[in-house]
Design an enzyme around this catalytic site. Structure first.
Site, PDB file in Angstrom:
ATOM      1  N   ALA A  14     -16.580 -12.468 -93.201  1.00 49.40           N
ATOM      2  CA  ALA A  14     -17.670 -11.484 -93.136  1.00 49.40           C
ATOM      3  C   ALA A  14     -18.985 -12.043 -93.660  1.00 49.40           C
ATOM      4  O   ALA A  14     -20.032 -11.406 -93.539  1.00 49.40           O
ATOM      5  CB  ALA A  14     -17.284 -10.227 -93.917  1.00 49.40           C
ATOM      6  N   ARG A  19     -26.620 -20.387 -93.415  1.00 49.47           N
ATOM      7  CA  ARG A  19     -26.988 -21.808 -93.422  1.00 49.47           C
ATOM      8  C   ARG A  19     -26.681 -22.520 -92.103  1.00 49.47           C
ATOM      9  O   ARG A  19     -27.164 -23.618 -91.863  1.00 49.47           O
ATOM     10  CB  ARG A  19     -26.301 -22.525 -94.592  1.00 49.47           C
ATOM     11  CG  ARG A  19     -27.067 -22.328 -95.895  1.00 49.47           C
ATOM     12  CD  ARG A  19     -26.403 -23.068 -97.011  1.00 49.47           C
ATOM     13  NE  ARG A  19     -25.200 -22.399 -97.468  1.00 49.47           N
ATOM     14  CZ  ARG A  19     -24.205 -23.017 -98.124  1.00 49.47           C
ATOM     15  NH1 ARG A  19     -24.271 -24.310 -98.352  1.00 49.47           N
ATOM     16  NH2 ARG A  19     -23.149 -22.341 -98.519  1.00 49.47           N
ATOM     17  N   THR A  83     -15.464 -11.256-102.265  1.00 45.85           N
ATOM     18  CA  THR A  83     -14.208 -11.628-101.607  1.00 45.85           C
ATOM     19  C   THR A  83     -13.072 -10.625-101.880  1.00 45.85           C
ATOM     20  O   THR A  83     -12.248 -10.374-101.005  1.00 45.85           O
ATOM     21  CB  THR A  83     -13.770 -13.044-102.047  1.00 45.85           C
ATOM     22  OG1 THR A  83     -13.934 -13.178-103.466  1.00 45.85           O
ATOM     23  CG2 THR A  83     -14.622 -14.114-101.372  1.00 45.85           C
ATOM     24  N   GLU A 160     -15.666 -18.219-112.023  1.00 42.87           N
ATOM     25  CA  GLU A 160     -16.688 -18.625-111.063  1.00 42.87           C
ATOM     26  C   GLU A 160     -17.681 -19.563-111.738  1.00 42.87           C
ATOM     27  O   GLU A 160     -17.946 -19.446-112.947  1.00 42.87           O
ATOM     28  CB  GLU A 160     -17.409 -17.388-110.513  1.00 42.87           C
ATOM     29  CG  GLU A 160     -16.588 -16.613-109.524  1.00 42.87           C
ATOM     30  CD  GLU A 160     -16.125 -17.474-108.358  1.00 42.87           C
ATOM     31  OE1 GLU A 160     -16.954 -17.833-107.518  1.00 42.87           O
ATOM     32  OE2 GLU A 160     -14.923 -17.811-108.297  1.00 42.87           O
ATOM     33  N   ALA A 411     -17.883 -49.488 -42.969  1.00 43.50           N
ATOM     34  CA  ALA A 411     -18.864 -49.359 -44.053  1.00 43.50           C
ATOM     35  C   ALA A 411     -20.130 -48.666 -43.561  1.00 43.50           C
ATOM     36  O   ALA A 411     -20.526 -48.808 -42.408  1.00 43.50           O
ATOM     37  CB  ALA A 411     -19.202 -50.738 -44.598  1.00 43.50           C
TER      38      ALA A 411
HETATM   39  C1  UD1 Z   1     -15.513 -18.477-103.180  1.00 44.42           C
HETATM   40  C2  UD1 Z   1     -14.733 -18.298-104.478  1.00 44.42           C
HETATM   41  C3  UD1 Z   1     -14.822 -19.589-105.294  1.00 44.42           C
HETATM   42  C4  UD1 Z   1     -14.293 -20.747-104.489  1.00 44.42           C
HETATM   43  C5  UD1 Z   1     -15.028 -20.850-103.147  1.00 44.42           C
HETATM   44  C6  UD1 Z   1     -14.351 -21.867-102.263  1.00 44.42           C
HETATM   45  C7  UD1 Z   1     -14.913 -15.968-105.083  1.00 44.42           C
HETATM   46  C8  UD1 Z   1     -15.586 -14.976-105.919  1.00 44.42           C
HETATM   47  N1  UD1 Z   1     -15.307 -17.219-105.216  1.00 44.42           N
HETATM   48  O1  UD1 Z   1     -16.873 -18.625-103.532  1.00 44.42           O
HETATM   49  O2  UD1 Z   1     -14.045 -19.469-106.458  1.00 44.42           O
HETATM   50  O3  UD1 Z   1     -14.432 -21.943-105.202  1.00 44.42           O
HETATM   51  O4  UD1 Z   1     -14.999 -19.579-102.446  1.00 44.42           O
HETATM   52  O5  UD1 Z   1     -15.115 -22.050-101.107  1.00 44.42           O
HETATM   53  O6  UD1 Z   1     -14.003 -15.621-104.346  1.00 44.42           O
HETATM   54  N2  UD1 Z   1     -16.513 -13.217 -97.560  1.00 44.42           N
HETATM   55  C9  UD1 Z   1     -16.320 -11.989 -96.961  1.00 44.42           C
HETATM   56  N3  UD1 Z   1     -16.878 -10.892 -97.541  1.00 44.42           N
HETATM   57  C10 UD1 Z   1     -17.597 -10.960 -98.690  1.00 44.42           C
HETATM   58  C11 UD1 Z   1     -17.796 -12.210 -99.297  1.00 44.42           C
HETATM   59  C12 UD1 Z   1     -17.222 -13.318 -98.707  1.00 44.42           C
HETATM   60  O7  UD1 Z   1     -15.668 -11.883 -95.932  1.00 44.42           O
HETATM   61  O8  UD1 Z   1     -18.051  -9.902 -99.143  1.00 44.42           O
HETATM   62  C13 UD1 Z   1     -15.908 -14.400 -96.944  1.00 44.42           C
HETATM   63  C14 UD1 Z   1     -16.883 -15.418 -96.433  1.00 44.42           C
HETATM   64  O9  UD1 Z   1     -17.194 -15.201 -95.060  1.00 44.42           O
HETATM   65  C15 UD1 Z   1     -16.127 -16.725 -96.620  1.00 44.42           C
HETATM   66  C16 UD1 Z   1     -15.265 -16.443 -97.837  1.00 44.42           C
HETATM   67  O10 UD1 Z   1     -15.145 -15.035 -97.926  1.00 44.42           O
HETATM   68  O11 UD1 Z   1     -15.289 -17.011 -95.533  1.00 44.42           O
HETATM   69  C17 UD1 Z   1     -15.831 -17.026 -99.124  1.00 44.42           C
HETATM   70  O12 UD1 Z   1     -17.070 -16.433 -99.373  1.00 44.42           O
HETATM   71  P1  UD1 Z   1     -18.263 -17.230-100.055  1.00 44.42           P
HETATM   72  O13 UD1 Z   1     -19.407 -16.312-100.168  1.00 44.42           O
HETATM   73  O14 UD1 Z   1     -18.476 -18.517 -99.356  1.00 44.42           O
HETATM   74  O15 UD1 Z   1     -17.653 -17.484-101.492  1.00 44.42           O
HETATM   75  P2  UD1 Z   1     -18.113 -18.593-102.518  1.00 44.42           P
HETATM   76  O16 UD1 Z   1     -19.259 -18.069-103.274  1.00 44.42           O
HETATM   77  O17 UD1 Z   1     -18.246 -19.888-101.858  1.00 44.42           O
END
Ligand code: UD1
Ligand code: MG
Length: 452
Positions: A14, A19, A83, A160, A411
């Protein structure tokens, strides 16, 4: 280990994917010619899941067809609150589901089947942990969440990066984000997750600490850093592609294929190559290619949607497009393009040709520069060339047209009518000759020049 419990996969996707700077949903960007999400769904399907739920924010209309085709379901997370909040969106659709849950990320597509299976297996050993977390040790731990674990893999704390102390940041075991837990453990824990943290988000890793506060341990299993590589930008997409290719090249060589310069050969997700085939430098495979055994693919060839039978030779500089079927021991040489056409056993098209919508019999010889004129601007037409036929250089075969078995085309012919078996056809201006006229011409012109 044989699994007795069923499982559901929840794929988080989601995030906005800002980026990538793209109008295309992040999980649809391809690696080896296949959408990241499809790579992931393919691996999941290999483990026979009961349900597959993809959590999306925007872009549902783009992703729907792929998810439907794979028998998955989409659930929309209207606001991206973190997440843990994302995983909770799957609770209602899962209803009374009682099995294990795998939590995966749509933008972490390189995960291996063994790692996924390992997560479920770890969850089902006798002293089952509440949560299984996949950890990894990247070269640069940067802003990943950290896992503090004891030597036996029991997790003491997950934190985190934003919330971590300098000592915690110094830990190199990182959270990949991928987890497994039983449905009956996961959703009650998620309900307790708050958002009182540096990001103001509902953090999924918090379920580990919540389980611990109930006296339940969680465990980390480690995966290779390349498997856990996330794709957030075009640069990371290219790194994931490079990693996928690196592994595929090693597999090809392990399967008995010679790659003269492995780093320059690009496979598609579904390329099949038989043993003792040699692939020279700078060969690119698009999707849908099957190559037999003992084939030689010479340098700088581009091949997609084609099949190449045992012992055939292709290239250098050949282009095989969808529907090209190269028969056993047939030869396709330099600057030859073949589309939707069959080249029979031992047939040759060695130089500078376009062969499209055609059927070429065994042993036929297609001379240099032969073109099948298959298109009139509106429709496509077929050319059929019989076994053992010989097409002279620089011939244009205006389809629809049939050249019989054993026939010869002189040819430079433009062939517009069918040619019978064993006949010779010539379709070009008749040659005339005027004896001595060249010398006369030179004499006359040089005299004229002198008198100027
Ligand atoms: C998350 C982890 C972090 C880990 C990292 C690995 C958490 C709080 N942190 O951080 O510990 O090291 O991934 O890459 O979980 N997503 C949703 N809905 C949301 C938020 C995120 O579907 O509300 C999805 C994103 O699309 C993505 C994944 O969850 O596929 C991770 O989200 P992202 O925002 O990249 O988390 P990080 O801050 O990188
Ligand atoms: Mg991330």
């Amino acid at each position: 280990m044989t699994r007795t419990r069923e499982f559901a996969a929840i794929i988080l996707a989601a995030g906005k994917g800002t980026r990538m700077k793209s109008d295309v949903h992040k999980v649809l960007h391809p690696i080896a010619g296949r959408a990241m999400l499809e790579h992931l769904l393919g691996v999941i399907d290999g483990l026979s899941p009961s349900r597959k739920i993809v959590v999306l924010g925007s872009g549902r209309e783009q992703v729907q067809t792929l998810v439907d085709a794979r028998g998955g379901e989409i659930v929309v997370q209207e606001d991206q609150l973190g997440t843990a909040h994302a995983v909770r969106q799957a609770e209602a659709p899962l209803g009374s589901f009682k099995g294990d849950i795998l939590i995966l990320y749509g933008d972490t597509p390189l995960i291996e089947p063994e790692t996924m299976a390992g997560m479920l297996d770890r969850l089902n050993i006798p002293d089952a942990p509440a949560v299984v977390v996949v950890g990894f040790r990247p070269k640069d731990p940067s802003t990943y969440g950290r896992i503090l674990a004891s030597v036996d893999g029991t997790i003491e704390k997950m934190v985190e990066y934003k919330d971590a102390s300098p000592e915690e940041r110094a830990v190199d075991l990182c959270n990949s984000g991928l987890m497994a837990a039983r449905a009956e453990t996961l959703f009650p824990l998620l309900a307790k997750v708050g958002n009182d943290n540096a990001a103001g988000e509902y953090y999924l890793p918090d379920i580990v600490m919540l389980a611990a506060s109930e006296g339940r341990r969680s465990a980390v299993i480690e995966a290779e850093p390349w498997e856990m590589a996330g794709v957030n930008s075009r640069a990371e997409l290219s790194l994931a592609e490079a990693e996928w290719q690196r592994r595929r090249r090693l597999k090809a060589m392990a399967d008995g294929v010679t790659l003269v310069a492995p780093d320059t050969v690009w496979f598609a997700h579904d390329t099949v190559v038989g043993r003792d085939t040699v692939i020279e430098p700078n060969v690119v495979f698009g999707p849908g290619v099957k190559v037999g055994e003992r084939v030689v693919i010479k340098a700088f060839s581009h091949i997609e949607g084609a099949s190449i039978a045992d012992g055939a030779e292709v290239g250098p500089y050949a282009r095989l497009r969808p529907g090209a079927e190269i028969g056993e021991k047939a030869k396709v040489g330099n600057f030859v393009e073949i589309k939707k056409a069959r080249l029979g056993k031992g047939a040759k098209a060695n130089h500078l040709s376009y062969i499209g919508d055609a059927d070429i019999g065994a042993g036929a010889n297609i001379g240099a520069g032969t073109i099948t004129c298959n298109y009139d601007g509106y429709f496509k037409y077929r050319t059929v060339i019989g076994e053992g036929a010989f097409i002279g250089s620089n011939s244009a075969l205006v389809a629809p047209v049939t050249i019989g078995d054993g026939a010869i085309v002189g040819a430079g012919s433009v062939i517009t009518a069918d040619v019978a078996k064993d006949a010779i056809a010539l379709g070009r201006g008749t040659q005339t000759e005027r004896p001595g006229r060249a010398a006369e011409f030179r004499e006359k012109m040089s005299a004229k020049k002198k008198s100027e």
